[in-house]
Write an enzyme that holds these catalytic residues in place. Sequence first.
Site, PDB file in Angstrom:
ATOM      1  N   LEU A  43       0.827  -1.220   0.000  1.00 12.35           N
ATOM      2  CA  LEU A  43       0.000   0.000   0.000  1.00 12.35           C
ATOM      3  C   LEU A  43       0.854   1.261   0.000  1.00 12.35           C
ATOM      4  O   LEU A  43       0.443   2.302  -0.477  1.00 12.35           O
ATOM      5  CB  LEU A  43      -0.907   0.023   1.238  1.00 12.35           C
ATOM      6  CG  LEU A  43      -1.984  -1.051   1.283  1.00 12.35           C
ATOM      7  CD1 LEU A  43      -2.659  -1.060   2.647  1.00 12.35           C
ATOM      8  CD2 LEU A  43      -3.017  -0.790   0.185  1.00 12.35           C
ATOM      9  N   GLY A  44       2.024   1.164   0.587  1.00 18.94           N
ATOM     10  CA  GLY A  44       2.868   2.357   0.646  1.00 18.94           C
ATOM     11  C   GLY A  44       4.166   2.070   1.369  1.00 18.94           C
ATOM     12  O   GLY A  44       4.297   1.063   2.078  1.00 18.94           O
ATOM     13  N   GLY A  46       7.026   3.854   3.886  1.00 15.99           N
ATOM     14  CA  GLY A  46       7.226   5.000   4.764  1.00 15.99           C
ATOM     15  C   GLY A  46       8.643   5.011   5.259  1.00 15.99           C
ATOM     16  O   GLY A  46       9.526   4.348   4.709  1.00 15.99           O
ATOM     17  N   ASN A  47       8.825   5.723   6.313  1.00 12.55           N
ATOM     18  CA  ASN A  47      10.115   5.910   6.923  1.00 12.55           C
ATOM     19  C   ASN A  47      10.599   4.592   7.537  1.00 12.55           C
ATOM     20  O   ASN A  47      10.276   4.274   8.659  1.00 12.55           O
ATOM     21  CB  ASN A  47       9.916   6.997   7.999  1.00 12.55           C
ATOM     22  CG  ASN A  47      11.199   7.482   8.545  1.00 12.55           C
ATOM     23  OD1 ASN A  47      12.248   7.262   7.969  1.00 12.55           O
ATOM     24  ND2 ASN A  47      11.107   8.123   9.699  1.00 12.55           N
ATOM     25  N   GLY A  48      11.350   3.800   6.746  1.00 12.05           N
ATOM     26  CA  GLY A  48      11.914   2.552   7.277  1.00 12.05           C
ATOM     27  C   GLY A  48      10.986   1.355   7.209  1.00 12.05           C
ATOM     28  O   GLY A  48      11.367   0.266   7.610  1.00 12.05           O
ATOM     29  N   GLY A  49       9.780   1.512   6.706  1.00  8.14           N
ATOM     30  CA  GLY A  49       8.866   0.375   6.706  1.00  8.14           C
ATOM     31  C   GLY A  49       8.009   0.314   5.459  1.00  8.14           C
ATOM     32  O   GLY A  49       8.041   1.202   4.613  1.00  8.14           O
ATOM     33  N   VAL A  51       3.935  -0.753   4.179  1.00  9.71           N
ATOM     34  CA  VAL A  51       2.572  -1.061   4.606  1.00  9.71           C
ATOM     35  C   VAL A  51       1.944  -1.958   3.539  1.00  9.71           C
ATOM     36  O   VAL A  51       1.973  -1.636   2.355  1.00  9.71           O
ATOM     37  CB  VAL A  51       1.738   0.226   4.815  1.00  9.71           C
ATOM     38  CG1 VAL A  51       0.329  -0.117   5.292  1.00  9.71           C
ATOM     39  CG2 VAL A  51       2.420   1.149   5.825  1.00  9.71           C
ATOM     40  N   LYS A  66       1.642  -2.751   8.868  1.00  2.60           N
ATOM     41  CA  LYS A  66       2.835  -1.905   8.721  1.00  2.60           C
ATOM     42  C   LYS A  66       4.023  -2.671   9.284  1.00  2.60           C
ATOM     43  O   LYS A  66       4.049  -3.002  10.467  1.00  2.60           O
ATOM     44  CB  LYS A  66       2.607  -0.621   9.506  1.00  2.60           C
ATOM     45  CG  LYS A  66       3.702   0.397   9.388  1.00  2.60           C
ATOM     46  CD  LYS A  66       3.245   1.659  10.107  1.00  2.60           C
ATOM     47  CE  LYS A  66       4.141   2.815   9.904  1.00  2.60           C
ATOM     48  NZ  LYS A  66       3.552   4.046  10.431  1.00  2.60           N
ATOM     49  N   ASP A 159       2.594  14.941  13.731  1.00  4.53           N
ATOM     50  CA  ASP A 159       2.931  14.773  12.311  1.00  4.53           C
ATOM     51  C   ASP A 159       1.670  14.795  11.456  1.00  4.53           C
ATOM     52  O   ASP A 159       1.494  13.974  10.555  1.00  4.53           O
ATOM     53  CB  ASP A 159       3.714  13.463  12.133  1.00  4.53           C
ATOM     54  CG  ASP A 159       4.556  13.450  10.862  1.00  4.53           C
ATOM     55  OD1 ASP A 159       4.703  14.517  10.233  1.00  4.53           O
ATOM     56  OD2 ASP A 159       5.055  12.371  10.501  1.00  4.53           O
TER      57      ASP A 159
HETATM   58  P1  ATP Z   1       5.874   8.545   6.234  1.00  7.56           P
HETATM   59  O1  ATP Z   1       7.229   8.669   6.791  1.00  7.56           O
HETATM   60  O2  ATP Z   1       5.754   8.820   4.746  1.00  7.56           O
HETATM   61  O3  ATP Z   1       4.833   9.323   7.009  1.00  7.56           O
HETATM   62  P2  ATP Z   1       5.418   6.075   7.602  1.00  7.56           P
HETATM   63  O4  ATP Z   1       6.532   5.088   7.657  1.00  7.56           O
HETATM   64  O5  ATP Z   1       5.233   6.916   8.751  1.00  7.56           O
HETATM   65  O6  ATP Z   1       5.457   6.999   6.335  1.00  7.56           O
HETATM   66  P3  ATP Z   1       2.688   5.473   7.215  1.00  7.56           P
HETATM   67  O7  ATP Z   1       2.439   6.920   6.993  1.00  7.56           O
HETATM   68  O8  ATP Z   1       1.975   4.876   8.342  1.00  7.56           O
HETATM   69  O9  ATP Z   1       4.200   5.144   7.320  1.00  7.56           O
HETATM   70  O10 ATP Z   1       2.283   4.663   5.908  1.00  7.56           O
HETATM   71  C1  ATP Z   1       2.896   4.818   4.621  1.00  7.56           C
HETATM   72  C2  ATP Z   1       1.810   4.732   3.535  1.00  7.56           C
HETATM   73  O11 ATP Z   1       1.107   3.478   3.598  1.00  7.56           O
HETATM   74  C3  ATP Z   1       0.737   5.801   3.682  1.00  7.56           C
HETATM   75  O12 ATP Z   1       1.111   6.994   3.070  1.00  7.56           O
HETATM   76  C4  ATP Z   1      -0.461   5.113   2.993  1.00  7.56           C
HETATM   77  O13 ATP Z   1      -0.387   5.275   1.595  1.00  7.56           O
HETATM   78  C5  ATP Z   1      -0.294   3.652   3.334  1.00  7.56           C
HETATM   79  N1  ATP Z   1      -1.080   3.280   4.545  1.00  7.56           N
HETATM   80  C6  ATP Z   1      -0.681   3.391   5.828  1.00  7.56           C
HETATM   81  N2  ATP Z   1      -1.611   2.952   6.690  1.00  7.56           N
HETATM   82  C7  ATP Z   1      -2.657   2.542   5.927  1.00  7.56           C
HETATM   83  C8  ATP Z   1      -3.962   1.991   6.229  1.00  7.56           C
HETATM   84  N3  ATP Z   1      -4.349   1.761   7.493  1.00  7.56           N
HETATM   85  N4  ATP Z   1      -4.772   1.707   5.208  1.00  7.56           N
HETATM   86  C9  ATP Z   1      -4.389   1.945   3.920  1.00  7.56           C
HETATM   87  N5  ATP Z   1      -3.191   2.464   3.566  1.00  7.56           N
HETATM   88  C10 ATP Z   1      -2.325   2.767   4.544  1.00  7.56           C
END
Ligand code: ATP
Length: 301
Positions: A43-44, A46-49, A51, A66, A159
Amino acid sequence: MPLVRQRRHLNLRLPEPSVPKPLPLPPSSTAIAPADLEKLQVLGHGNGGTVYKVRHKRTGAVYALKVVHGDTDGASRQEVRREMEILQRTESPHVVEYHGFFEKPSGDVAILMEYMEVGTLETLLKSSGTFSEPQVASVAREVLSGLSYLHAHKIIHRDIKPSNLLVNRKMEVKIGDFGVSKVMCRTLDACNSYVGTCAYMSPERFDPDSYGGNYNGYASDIWSLGLTLFELYVGHFPFLPMGQSPDWPTLMCAICFGDPPTLPQTASQHFRSFISSCLIKDSTQRWTASQLLSHPFLATT
Ligand code: ATP
Ligand code: MG
């Protein structure tokens, strides 16, 4: 004194040696194990991970998982743990729902949460274009209800930005990504650590002395929400012209030394006043989540 008499005196009951120890209870039918889940798609990132969209093999229920891998730096794994601790204690229709936490011996950590089908406000803005005033008002109502709940429970998100606000199929907006959030220990616990996304950070987070003194953090979430709602309406980050990517020193100067951005004349008076109330530079004068919920923009739009 004989041992048995001593124990009787302390009112302790000795375990019956003939009674076998009870077996641990089987996991409840609602507990989900990693082996129950199959990955469907990414799905996406992010920072180090990463989803993933996952499906429960037996029930067919779909979730978002995640995952931060064990070989990632310790800070990212710490963020997922922090997020789990916060999501575990929140229960609000405006905060993404938590379903479990897994930790592998390899060091991989993962949070299972509600799947938000439409994605984030950032993706929605890219795919469907700018939001109308009634649409912005509806997002504002939902996020402010979430922030009002979190702040009442002494949780600061830290954030808030379009990519951390998730949207489901019913077009409900929920607050997600609590990786850098903080639970305040005391009501006036100062919160000066440098976390969150710089672009959406409030003036007092760069310079607490000039913009509100003993900064406590709640007002900073409101500033970030103000910029987020502004962006949904105009289609670009408010401090930068369309298409320009941030040059951090210039951006930081604009946030700290410039006037807060104002909406174009096409916006209604109530909307302009609402955004200005979120973007008051002095954090002690900025409106709170519950004050904003009764702002005329939300009452009339
Ligand atoms: P960032 O550093 O970009 O904020 P992050 O590591 O903090 O990323 P998240 O923001 O939690 O991670 O998730 C990254 C991406 O995964 C989100 O931008 C979104 O596209 C997708 N995502 C996260 N949680 C969900 C969810 N519950 N349902 C659907 N998509 C999700
Ligand atoms: Mg995020």
